[in-house]
Design a protein around this motif. Sequence first.
Motif, PDB file in Angstrom:
ATOM      1  N   GLY A 183       0.106  -2.180  -5.004  1.00 53.60           N
ATOM      2  CA  GLY A 183       0.720  -1.054  -4.310  1.00 53.60           C
ATOM      3  C   GLY A 183       0.025   0.269  -4.571  1.00 53.60           C
ATOM      4  N   GLU A 184      -1.018   0.278  -5.409  1.00 52.61           N
ATOM      5  CA  GLU A 184      -1.765   1.500  -5.695  1.00 52.61           C
ATOM      6  C   GLU A 184      -3.232   1.283  -5.346  1.00 52.61           C
ATOM      7  OE1 GLU A 184      -1.250   2.905  -9.653  1.00 52.61           O
ATOM      8  OE2 GLU A 184       0.919   2.783  -9.561  1.00 52.61           O
ATOM      9  N   GLY A 185      -3.912   2.364  -5.035  1.00 55.77           N
ATOM     10  CA  GLY A 185      -5.326   2.260  -4.735  1.00 55.77           C
ATOM     11  C   GLY A 185      -5.884   3.531  -4.151  1.00 55.77           C
ATOM     12  N   THR A 186      -7.071   3.428  -3.622  1.00 57.64           N
ATOM     13  CA  THR A 186      -7.762   4.560  -3.010  1.00 57.64           C
ATOM     14  C   THR A 186      -8.268   4.123  -1.637  1.00 57.64           C
ATOM     15  OG1 THR A 186      -9.875   3.923  -3.982  1.00 57.64           O
ATOM     16  CG2 THR A 186      -8.491   5.463  -5.251  1.00 57.64           C
ATOM     17  N   VAL A 187      -8.907   5.026  -0.948  1.00 57.62           N
ATOM     18  CA  VAL A 187      -9.484   4.710   0.362  1.00 57.62           C
ATOM     19  C   VAL A 187     -10.889   5.282   0.452  1.00 57.62           C
ATOM     20  CG1 VAL A 187      -7.272   4.639   1.537  1.00 57.62           C
ATOM     21  CG2 VAL A 187      -8.556   6.754   1.489  1.00 57.62           C
ATOM     22  N   ASP A 188     -11.700   4.636   1.245  1.00 58.60           N
ATOM     23  CA  ASP A 188     -13.021   5.157   1.601  1.00 58.60           C
ATOM     24  C   ASP A 188     -13.015   5.427   3.092  1.00 58.60           C
ATOM     25  OD1 ASP A 188     -14.121   4.955  -0.949  1.00 58.60           O
ATOM     26  OD2 ASP A 188     -14.947   2.948  -0.581  1.00 58.60           O
TER      27      ASP A 188
ATOM     28  N   MET B 140      -7.544  -1.562  -2.967  1.00 56.64           N
ATOM     29  CA  MET B 140      -6.370  -1.818  -3.794  1.00 56.64           C
ATOM     30  C   MET B 140      -6.777  -2.068  -5.244  1.00 56.64           C
ATOM     31  SD  MET B 140      -4.152  -1.368  -1.528  1.00 56.64           S
ATOM     32  CE  MET B 140      -2.739  -1.722  -2.531  1.00 56.64           C
ATOM     33  N   LYS B 141      -5.948  -1.619  -6.173  1.00 51.76           N
ATOM     34  CA  LYS B 141      -6.155  -1.899  -7.591  1.00 51.76           C
ATOM     35  C   LYS B 141      -5.488  -3.232  -7.909  1.00 51.76           C
ATOM     36  CE  LYS B 141      -6.161   2.880  -9.162  1.00 51.76           C
ATOM     37  NZ  LYS B 141      -5.480   3.856 -10.037  1.00 51.76           N
ATOM     38  N   GLU B 142      -6.271  -4.204  -8.344  1.00 48.37           N
ATOM     39  CA  GLU B 142      -5.719  -5.531  -8.627  1.00 48.37           C
ATOM     40  C   GLU B 142      -4.714  -5.492  -9.767  1.00 48.37           C
ATOM     41  OE1 GLU B 142      -8.457  -8.737  -8.904  1.00 48.37           O
ATOM     42  OE2 GLU B 142      -9.660  -7.996  -7.239  1.00 48.37           O
ATOM     43  N   GLU B 143      -4.941  -4.620 -10.743  1.00 49.89           N
ATOM     44  CA  GLU B 143      -4.034  -4.549 -11.893  1.00 49.89           C
ATOM     45  C   GLU B 143      -2.768  -3.740 -11.598  1.00 49.89           C
ATOM     46  OE1 GLU B 143      -6.863  -1.148 -12.050  1.00 49.89           O
ATOM     47  OE2 GLU B 143      -7.141  -3.295 -11.851  1.00 49.89           O
ATOM     48  N   SER B 144      -2.755  -3.006 -10.479  1.00 50.87           N
ATOM     49  CA  SER B 144      -1.589  -2.186 -10.107  1.00 50.87           C
ATOM     50  C   SER B 144      -1.284  -2.393  -8.628  1.00 50.87           C
ATOM     51  CB  SER B 144      -1.865  -0.708 -10.378  1.00 50.87           C
ATOM     52  OG  SER B 144      -2.154  -0.484 -11.729  1.00 50.87           O
TER      53      SER B 144
ATOM     54  N   MET C 275       0.835  -1.185   0.000  1.00 53.43           N
ATOM     55  CA  MET C 275       0.000   0.000   0.000  1.00 53.43           C
ATOM     56  C   MET C 275       0.874   1.241   0.000  1.00 53.43           C
ATOM     57  SD  MET C 275      -3.344  -0.765   2.263  1.00 53.43           S
ATOM     58  CE  MET C 275      -2.567  -0.432   3.802  1.00 53.43           C
ATOM     59  N   SER C 276       1.796   1.315  -0.899  1.00 56.14           N
ATOM     60  CA  SER C 276       2.727   2.435  -0.881  1.00 56.14           C
ATOM     61  C   SER C 276       2.062   3.769  -1.173  1.00 56.14           C
ATOM     62  CB  SER C 276       3.857   2.177  -1.882  1.00 56.14           C
ATOM     63  OG  SER C 276       3.328   2.039  -3.186  1.00 56.14           O
ATOM     64  N   ASP C 277       0.979   3.792  -1.955  1.00 53.67           N
ATOM     65  CA  ASP C 277       0.326   5.053  -2.296  1.00 53.67           C
ATOM     66  C   ASP C 277      -0.779   5.438  -1.328  1.00 53.67           C
ATOM     67  OD1 ASP C 277       1.999   5.216  -4.420  1.00 53.67           O
ATOM     68  OD2 ASP C 277       0.497   4.770  -5.939  1.00 53.67           O
ATOM     69  N   ILE C 278      -1.142   4.539  -0.414  1.00 54.08           N
ATOM     70  CA  ILE C 278      -2.183   4.827   0.565  1.00 54.08           C
ATOM     71  C   ILE C 278      -1.518   4.917   1.925  1.00 54.08           C
ATOM     72  CG2 ILE C 278      -4.302   4.032   1.626  1.00 54.08           C
ATOM     73  CD1 ILE C 278      -4.803   2.386  -0.906  1.00 54.08           C
ATOM     74  N   HIS C 279      -1.687   6.042   2.580  1.00 50.14           N
ATOM     75  CA  HIS C 279      -1.028   6.245   3.863  1.00 50.14           C
ATOM     76  C   HIS C 279      -2.003   6.918   4.814  1.00 50.14           C
ATOM     77  CE1 HIS C 279       1.790   7.832   6.827  1.00 50.14           C
ATOM     78  NE2 HIS C 279       2.553   6.833   6.446  1.00 50.14           N
ATOM     79  N   PRO C 280      -2.061   6.496   6.085  1.00 46.73           N
ATOM     80  CA  PRO C 280      -2.986   7.122   7.029  1.00 46.73           C
ATOM     81  C   PRO C 280      -2.827   8.633   7.127  1.00 46.73           C
ATOM     82  CG  PRO C 280      -2.044   5.162   7.995  1.00 46.73           C
ATOM     83  CD  PRO C 280      -1.335   5.391   6.688  1.00 46.73           C
ATOM     84  N   ALA C 281      -1.638   9.159   6.877  1.00 44.13           N
ATOM     85  CA  ALA C 281      -1.444  10.606   6.970  1.00 44.13           C
ATOM     86  C   ALA C 281      -2.262  11.340   5.923  1.00 44.13           C
ATOM     87  CB  ALA C 281       0.038  10.945   6.835  1.00 44.13           C
ATOM     88  N   SER C 282      -2.622  10.673   4.816  1.00 45.25           N
ATOM     89  CA  SER C 282      -3.457  11.338   3.816  1.00 45.25           C
ATOM     90  C   SER C 282      -4.917  11.387   4.268  1.00 45.25           C
ATOM     91  CB  SER C 282      -3.343  10.625   2.468  1.00 45.25           C
ATOM     92  OG  SER C 282      -3.859   9.315   2.561  1.00 45.25           O
TER      93      SER C 282
END
Length: 84
Positions: free
Chosen positions: A46-51, A40-44, A1-8
Amino acid sequence: MSDIHPASLNSNYVDCNRWLGDFILSKSVDNEIVLWEPKMKEESPGEGTVDILQKYPVPECDIWFIKFSCDFHYKAAAIGNTNC
């Protein structure tokens, strides 16, 4: 989860977080605990979004390094604050 971080999700330092099944609870010095779900994006990998699912106010918790904990069944949470 490199692109998703609790600080965001929290606007300040994150000093405590806990997994809650597929969800995450995180606490910063912003007087709240945030419940969120990483998507998480299955095709990428380490990338994704959060709700953001819920924000729980925690009064008088605006100093660094106040931890929280949950009971074994995740039915209750405990947290300190700056009140004496």
